[in-house]
Design an enzyme around this catalytic site. Structure first.
Site, mmCIF file in Angstrom:
data_model
loop_
_atom_site.group_PDB
_atom_site.id
_atom_site.type_symbol
_atom_site.label_atom_id
_atom_site.label_comp_id
_atom_site.label_asym_id
_atom_site.label_seq_id
_atom_site.Cartn_x
_atom_site.Cartn_y
_atom_site.Cartn_z
ATOM 1 N N ASN A 14 0.863 -1.184 0.000
ATOM 2 C CA ASN A 14 0.000 0.000 0.000
ATOM 3 C C ASN A 14 0.903 1.238 0.000
ATOM 4 O OD1 ASN A 14 -1.843 2.013 0.395
ATOM 5 N ND2 ASN A 14 -2.394 1.415 2.493
ATOM 6 N N LYS A 16 0.069 4.201 -0.471
ATOM 7 C CA LYS A 16 -0.645 5.407 -0.001
ATOM 8 C C LYS A 16 -0.398 6.555 -0.994
ATOM 9 C CE LYS A 16 -0.326 3.506 4.572
ATOM 10 N NZ LYS A 16 -0.417 3.673 6.006
ATOM 11 N N HIS A 98 -9.861 1.281 4.176
ATOM 12 C CA HIS A 98 -8.652 1.562 4.959
ATOM 13 C C HIS A 98 -8.979 2.596 6.037
ATOM 14 C CE1 HIS A 98 -4.645 2.812 6.098
ATOM 15 N NE2 HIS A 98 -4.198 1.692 5.549
ATOM 16 N N GLU A 100 -7.385 5.018 7.182
ATOM 17 C CA GLU A 100 -7.081 6.426 6.849
ATOM 18 C C GLU A 100 -8.242 7.054 6.082
ATOM 19 O OE1 GLU A 100 -3.296 5.722 5.001
ATOM 20 O OE2 GLU A 100 -2.412 5.292 6.957
ATOM 21 N N GLU A 172 -6.118 -4.851 10.208
ATOM 22 C CA GLU A 172 -5.158 -3.766 10.428
ATOM 23 C C GLU A 172 -5.557 -2.950 11.652
ATOM 24 O OE1 GLU A 172 -2.648 -2.202 6.865
ATOM 25 O OE2 GLU A 172 -4.484 -1.077 7.077
ATOM 26 N N GLY A 178 1.780 2.409 11.002
ATOM 27 C CA GLY A 178 2.825 3.431 10.985
ATOM 28 C C GLY A 178 3.396 3.780 12.347
ATOM 29 N N SER A 218 2.644 -1.789 10.538
ATOM 30 C CA SER A 218 4.059 -1.811 10.930
ATOM 31 C C SER A 218 4.784 -3.103 10.559
ATOM 32 C CB SER A 218 4.207 -1.528 12.428
ATOM 33 O OG SER A 218 3.797 -0.201 12.710
HETATM 34 P P1 PGA Z 1 2.255 0.589 7.733
HETATM 35 O O1 PGA Z 1 0.864 0.801 7.002
HETATM 36 O O2 PGA Z 1 2.848 -0.697 7.204
HETATM 37 O O3 PGA Z 1 3.078 1.787 7.358
HETATM 38 O O4 PGA Z 1 1.974 0.504 9.191
HETATM 39 C C1 PGA Z 1 0.016 -0.258 6.708
HETATM 40 C C2 PGA Z 1 -1.226 0.240 6.051
HETATM 41 O O5 PGA Z 1 -1.704 1.327 6.401
HETATM 42 O O6 PGA Z 1 -1.778 -0.425 5.163
#
Ligand code: PGA
Length: 256
Positions: A14, A16, A98, A100, A172, A178, A218
């Site tokens: 991903n 982003k 997601h 976000e 997730e 993150g 992460s």
């Molecule tokens: P991350 O993000 O690996 O940076 O924690 C995962 C995601 O948001 O899909």
């Protein structure tokens, strides 16, 4: 659309809203392409911003996914891109729900549900993201939150759409995205069990047993193997580490 071979682990990148130029996207892809040993045991799905989909699709053997889709096929929806368009562009997958997007763009369970229906109808495999906040976990509500997201997200999705591993659930936890914090293998395993229970209730045991469940939050080359080997996940959703080409190669090569 290529199907997921059950022995294959699914590694979804991903990206982003990164990187900011096609040149940089090409450079990541070139390094990833040359670094990955083989794709026999692993399926790599790159989910870049829309602009880069065609380039990656035409230049690599990787599957490509969208990070979002709109639920109508076409029409007066300024700024939106539909599942049908993503499919026509060469995407085989779409990340939907997601956290976000739920947090920053106000996506509700109802919207997520419409997007899942639209993706499946148009032959895209949704990577349906569910996850609890830190507060919800601390209050022991994680299971209820996940069950509710799944029930609402899959409302009205016909059983026939869920055959052939057409739907992937990505667990997730929001607090793991993150942050460098991750749940224990036991916590992930019990969440996967709960997800399969919810799917059994909504559909049947066979669909639940065959449903690919991946973990995200992460993930890096140090912890990736544990999520699969110890926690029994079918794959990973990798955010930050997927933009570091050599780190992403290390992750994929753990499984290839
Ligand atoms: P991350 O993000 O690996 O940076 O924690 C995962 C995601 O948001 O899909």
């Amino acid at each position: 659309m290529s199907t997921i071979n059950h022995k294959q682990k699914l590694i979804v990148a991903n990206w982003k809203m990164n990187p900011v130029s096609l040149k940089e996207a090409d450079s990541i892809i070139r390094t990833v392409k040359s670094g990955i040993k083989k794709l026999e045991n692993v399926k790599v799905v790159i989910c870049p911003p829309y602009f880069y989909i065609s380039n990656i699709k035409s230049g690599t053997a990787f599957d490509v996914g969208a990070q979002n889709v709109f639920w109508e096929d076409s029409g007066a929806y300024t700024g939106e891109i539909s599942s049908k368009m993503a499919k026509n562009l060469g995407a085989g997958y779409a990340i939907i729900g997601h956290s976000e997007r739920r947090i920053y763009l106000g996506e509700t369970d109802k919207i997520v549900n419409q997007k899942i229906n639209s993706a499946l109808k148009n032959g895209l495999k949704p990577v349906f993201c569910v996850g609890e906040s830190r507060e919800e976990r601390d209050k022991d509500r994680a299971g209820d939150v996940i069950a509710n997201e799944i029930e609402k997200g899959l409302e009205g999705v016909p059983e026939g759409y869920l055959m052939n591993n057409n739907l992937i659930i990505a667990y997730e936890p929001i607090w793991a995205i993150g942050t460098g914090n991750t749940p224990t293998s036991d916590d992930i395993m019990s969440m996967a069990l709960l997800i399969r229970k919810v799917i059994t209730k909504l559909y049947d045991r066979k669909i639940a047993d065959n449903l690919p469940i991946i973990y995200g939050g992460s993930v890096n080359s140090e912890n990736a193997l544990d999520f699969v080997d110890k926690a029994g996940m079918d794959g990973l959703l990798v955010g930050g580490a997927s933009l570091n080409a050599s780190e992403f190669v290390r992750i994929v090569n753990l499984f290839s």
